[in-house]
Each structure stands twice: as C-alpha cells, then as structure tokens.
Scaffold this motif. Structure first.
Motif, PDB file in Angstrom:
ATOM      1  N   VAL A 116     -32.612  63.314  29.990  1.00  0.00           N
ATOM      2  CA  VAL A 116     -33.748  63.320  30.913  1.00  0.00           C
ATOM      3  C   VAL A 116     -34.916  62.528  30.345  1.00  0.00           C
ATOM      4  N   LEU A 117     -35.224  62.715  29.064  1.00  0.00           N
ATOM      5  CA  LEU A 117     -36.358  62.033  28.457  1.00  0.00           C
ATOM      6  C   LEU A 117     -36.186  60.514  28.490  1.00  0.00           C
ATOM      7  N   THR A 118     -34.995  60.022  28.210  1.00  0.00           N
ATOM      8  CA  THR A 118     -34.732  58.578  28.239  1.00  0.00           C
ATOM      9  C   THR A 118     -34.962  58.016  29.636  1.00  0.00           C
ATOM     10  N   THR A 119     -34.468  58.711  30.641  1.00  0.00           N
ATOM     11  CA  THR A 119     -34.648  58.261  32.020  1.00  0.00           C
ATOM     12  C   THR A 119     -36.120  58.263  32.408  1.00  0.00           C
ATOM     13  N   LEU A 120     -36.822  59.331  32.092  1.00  0.00           N
ATOM     14  CA  LEU A 120     -38.232  59.417  32.463  1.00  0.00           C
ATOM     15  C   LEU A 120     -39.080  58.386  31.733  1.00  0.00           C
ATOM     16  N   SER A 163     -27.602  60.800  37.791  1.00  0.00           N
ATOM     17  CA  SER A 163     -27.894  61.835  38.786  1.00  0.00           C
ATOM     18  C   SER A 163     -29.376  62.184  38.833  1.00  0.00           C
ATOM     19  N   LEU A 164     -30.059  62.113  37.700  1.00  0.00           N
ATOM     20  CA  LEU A 164     -31.490  62.415  37.691  1.00  0.00           C
ATOM     21  C   LEU A 164     -32.251  61.424  38.564  1.00  0.00           C
ATOM     22  N   LEU A 165     -31.927  60.144  38.437  1.00  0.00           N
ATOM     23  CA  LEU A 165     -32.587  59.151  39.272  1.00  0.00           C
ATOM     24  C   LEU A 165     -32.337  59.431  40.748  1.00  0.00           C
ATOM     25  N   GLY A 166     -31.122  59.799  41.091  1.00  0.00           N
ATOM     26  CA  GLY A 166     -30.799  60.115  42.474  1.00  0.00           C
ATOM     27  C   GLY A 166     -31.609  61.282  43.012  1.00  0.00           C
ATOM     28  N   GLU A 167     -31.902  62.245  42.132  1.00  0.00           N
ATOM     29  CA  GLU A 167     -32.675  63.416  42.549  1.00  0.00           C
ATOM     30  C   GLU A 167     -34.162  63.125  42.685  1.00  0.00           C
ATOM     31  N   ILE A 168     -34.708  62.320  41.770  1.00  0.00           N
ATOM     32  CA  ILE A 168     -36.162  62.117  41.788  1.00  0.00           C
ATOM     33  C   ILE A 168     -36.599  60.874  42.563  1.00  0.00           C
ATOM     34  N   TRP A 169     -35.685  59.957  42.846  1.00  0.00           N
ATOM     35  CA  TRP A 169     -36.079  58.711  43.508  1.00  0.00           C
ATOM     36  C   TRP A 169     -36.795  58.917  44.828  1.00  0.00           C
ATOM     37  N   PRO A 170     -36.351  59.824  45.704  1.00  0.00           N
ATOM     38  CA  PRO A 170     -37.085  60.012  46.972  1.00  0.00           C
ATOM     39  C   PRO A 170     -38.550  60.388  46.762  1.00  0.00           C
ATOM     40  N   SER A 171     -38.870  61.044  45.670  1.00  0.00           N
ATOM     41  CA  SER A 171     -40.249  61.431  45.390  1.00  0.00           C
ATOM     42  C   SER A 171     -41.072  60.292  44.820  1.00  0.00           C
ATOM     43  N   LEU A 172     -40.398  59.310  44.247  1.00  0.00           N
ATOM     44  CA  LEU A 172     -41.118  58.191  43.641  1.00  0.00           C
ATOM     45  C   LEU A 172     -41.498  57.178  44.691  1.00  0.00           C
TER      46      LEU A 172
END
Length: 83
Positions: free
Chosen positions: A3-7, A74-83
């Motif tokens: 998660v940290l790397t993606t963020l 999967s993290l990007l898929g979950e947070i992308w709509p919010s970005l």
C-alpha cells in the motif's frame, strides 16, 4: 506491491496526470510528452516510478514502449474513482 509503495507513487500531481491519461489507453513516451507538454526525461522518470510500484505495465514492440495501467493493482482500482 504494498500500500505504501502505491500511495507514494500516486503522491505526485504529474504521476496522477499520467495515470489519468493512461486510464484511457496505451501511449508511448513521445505521445505522453505531447499530451502533457513536458520533456521526455521528466515523463520517463515518472513512468519508471509508476512501473516500479506496479501501477503501470509496458509492452515493448521494437524500439517503442507502450505504457498502460497494470491490471493487477487492486488498491489503484479501489481508490481511483475517488482520485
């Protein structure tokens, strides 16, 4: 990837713009420099960070590289709509 790397990879405005463009398809570095109005070295540096974070993938055809969003983050898929 964790998660940290993606963020961390998504914490830069230029990288977010790249992800936004690449969410619409595959592009070469040359096309991305034209779309974003930035130099090749700057775009390439940001693409490298996004590749290492597992956010992007690249398909090589001869001397060309076609960048696109990687399907496995999967993290990007979950947070992308919010970005």
């Amino acid at each position: 990837m964790n998660v940290l790397t993606t963020l961390k990879a998504l914490s830069d405005a230029t990288r977010l713009r790249l992800v936004g463009v690449l969410s619409r398809g595959e592009f070469t570095v040359q096309e991305l420099t034209t779309i974003l109005g930035m130099g090749q070295s700057r775009i390439s540096r940001h693409l490298k960070i996004l590749l290492e974070a597992g956010i992007l993938s690249v398909k090589r055809q001869g001397t060309w590289g076609y960048y696109r969003l990687a399907g496995g983050n999967s993290l990007l898929g979950e947070i992308w709509p919010s970005l």
